[in-house]
Design a protein around this motif. Sequence first.
Motif, PDB file in Angstrom:
ATOM      1  N   ASN A  42       0.826  -1.204   0.000  1.00 32.21           N
ATOM      2  CA  ASN A  42       0.000   0.000   0.000  1.00 32.21           C
ATOM      3  C   ASN A  42       0.861   1.254   0.000  1.00 32.21           C
ATOM      4  N   ASP A  43       1.960   1.247   0.756  1.00 31.31           N
ATOM      5  CA  ASP A  43       2.860   2.397   0.777  1.00 31.31           C
ATOM      6  C   ASP A  43       3.479   2.626  -0.594  1.00 31.31           C
ATOM      7  N   ASP A  44       3.835   1.536  -1.289  1.00 29.18           N
ATOM      8  CA  ASP A  44       4.414   1.640  -2.619  1.00 29.18           C
ATOM      9  C   ASP A  44       3.402   2.231  -3.599  1.00 29.18           C
ATOM     10  N   ASP A  45       2.138   1.791  -3.518  1.00 30.83           N
ATOM     11  CA  ASP A  45       1.094   2.327  -4.384  1.00 30.83           C
ATOM     12  C   ASP A  45       0.879   3.809  -4.102  1.00 30.83           C
ATOM     13  N   ASP A  46       0.860   4.199  -2.832  1.00 31.13           N
ATOM     14  CA  ASP A  46       0.683   5.602  -2.469  1.00 31.13           C
ATOM     15  C   ASP A  46       1.839   6.447  -2.992  1.00 31.13           C
ATOM     16  N   GLN A  47       3.046   5.904  -2.937  1.00 31.81           N
ATOM     17  CA  GLN A  47       4.217   6.642  -3.409  1.00 31.81           C
ATOM     18  C   GLN A  47       4.136   6.830  -4.923  1.00 31.81           C
ATOM     19  N   LYS A  48       3.700   5.817  -5.655  1.00 34.20           N
ATOM     20  CA  LYS A  48       3.567   5.934  -7.106  1.00 34.20           C
ATOM     21  C   LYS A  48       2.524   6.985  -7.459  1.00 34.20           C
ATOM     22  N   GLU A  49       1.396   6.998  -6.733  1.00 34.10           N
ATOM     23  CA  GLU A  49       0.364   7.995  -6.988  1.00 34.10           C
ATOM     24  C   GLU A  49       0.886   9.396  -6.709  1.00 34.10           C
ATOM     25  N   GLY A  50       1.672   9.546  -5.654  1.00 41.42           N
ATOM     26  CA  GLY A  50       2.253  10.842  -5.323  1.00 41.42           C
ATOM     27  C   GLY A  50       3.232  11.286  -6.390  1.00 41.42           C
TER      28      GLY A  50
END
Length: 69
Positions: A42-50
Amino acid sequence: MPSLPKLLIFVAVIALLFGTKKLRSLGSDLGASIKGFKKAMNDDDDQKEGDVQKVANLESSEDNHTNKE
């Protein structure tokens, strides 16, 4: 699919081999590692979105800068 008596015998043999305390700690360790893996995903997905939002903001600010000139 194994029958219920075969499944119970299997569980009993595993409990005798490893002991209930070790199995309990193994289960909690496995649960913690799965929880950590899901959090990392989830952190990786959030970082990609950011990162995508930063690129979009950068492109829009460059467009505004060229339009002003």
